[in-house]
Design a protein around this motif. Structure first.
Motif, short mmCIF file in Angstrom:
data_model
loop_
_atom_site.label_atom_id
_atom_site.label_comp_id
_atom_site.label_asym_id
_atom_site.label_seq_id
_atom_site.Cartn_x
_atom_site.Cartn_y
_atom_site.Cartn_z
N LEU A 154 0.84 -1.19 0.00
CA LEU A 154 0.00 0.00 0.00
C LEU A 154 0.88 1.24 0.00
O LEU A 154 1.78 1.36 0.83
N LEU A 155 0.60 2.13 -0.91
CA LEU A 155 1.37 3.37 -1.02
C LEU A 155 0.64 4.52 -0.35
O LEU A 155 -0.58 4.66 -0.51
N LYS A 164 1.88 8.22 -4.34
CA LYS A 164 0.88 7.64 -5.24
C LYS A 164 1.29 7.75 -6.70
O LYS A 164 0.96 6.89 -7.52
N GLN A 181 3.88 6.99 -7.97
CA GLN A 181 4.73 5.86 -8.34
C GLN A 181 3.97 4.53 -8.36
O GLN A 181 4.57 3.47 -8.48
N LEU A 182 2.66 4.62 -8.27
CA LEU A 182 1.82 3.42 -8.22
C LEU A 182 2.04 2.51 -9.43
O LEU A 182 2.25 1.31 -9.28
N LYS A 183 2.02 3.07 -10.61
CA LYS A 183 2.18 2.26 -11.82
C LYS A 183 3.53 1.55 -11.83
O LYS A 183 3.62 0.36 -12.16
N ILE A 209 5.41 0.65 -9.25
CA ILE A 209 5.44 -0.43 -8.24
C ILE A 209 4.56 -1.59 -8.69
O ILE A 209 4.93 -2.76 -8.52
N LYS A 210 3.42 -1.30 -9.28
CA LYS A 210 2.56 -2.38 -9.81
C LYS A 210 3.31 -3.18 -10.88
O LYS A 210 3.24 -4.41 -10.91
N VAL A 226 -1.20 -4.14 -5.35
CA VAL A 226 -0.50 -2.88 -5.05
C VAL A 226 -1.52 -1.76 -5.26
O VAL A 226 -2.04 -1.61 -6.37
N GLU A 227 -1.80 -1.00 -4.22
CA GLU A 227 -2.77 0.08 -4.31
C GLU A 227 -2.31 1.25 -3.47
O GLU A 227 -1.47 1.10 -2.58
N ALA A 228 -2.92 2.40 -3.72
CA ALA A 228 -2.66 3.59 -2.91
C ALA A 228 -3.70 3.68 -1.80
O ALA A 228 -4.85 3.28 -1.99
N ASP A 258 -6.19 5.86 0.19
CA ASP A 258 -6.83 7.12 -0.16
C ASP A 258 -6.47 8.21 0.86
O ASP A 258 -6.19 7.92 2.02
#
Length: 100
Positions: A53-54, A59, A61-63, A65-66, A74-76, A78
């Motif tokens: 969880l980021l 956030k 960098q989500l893509k 890390i996924k 892998v999600e952010a 909220d």
């Protein structure tokens, strides 16, 4: 036991959230291990965790890390849950992601 990796820019602010998540999970009798780490550390150890969880500050960098961990959820987190340090909402998010 589920292993949750919380990621932020330096691993500091998210560490405050760890206690809230552990407390919420304990109330639900949901066995977890949670650690807060920096984004750079996450790249090296992400494969050891069940879910990543980021924090909102990373956030963007989500893509990346996924893509680095395609076999892991892998999600952010909220902004609202993070800002309120809402451990219960984050445990709910984890359980949804892991289908627990």
């Amino acid at each position: 036991m589920r292993k949750i990796l919380l990621v932020c820019s330096a691993g500091m602010s998210t560490s405050m959230l760890v206690k809230k998540i552990l407390s919420a999970a304990e109330k639900e009798h949901y066995e977890i291990q949670v650690e807060a780490r920096s984004i750079s550390e996450a790249r090296g150890i992400g494969s050891l965790w069940d879910v990543i969880l980021l924090g909102p500050q990373v956030k963007f960098q989500l893509k990346e890390i996924k893509n680095a961990f395609p076999d892991k959820p892998v999600e952010a987190i909220d902004m609202k849950s993070y800002g309120r340090m809402d451990g219960e909402a984050i445990v709910k998010q984890v359980r949804f992601l892991l289908k627990d």
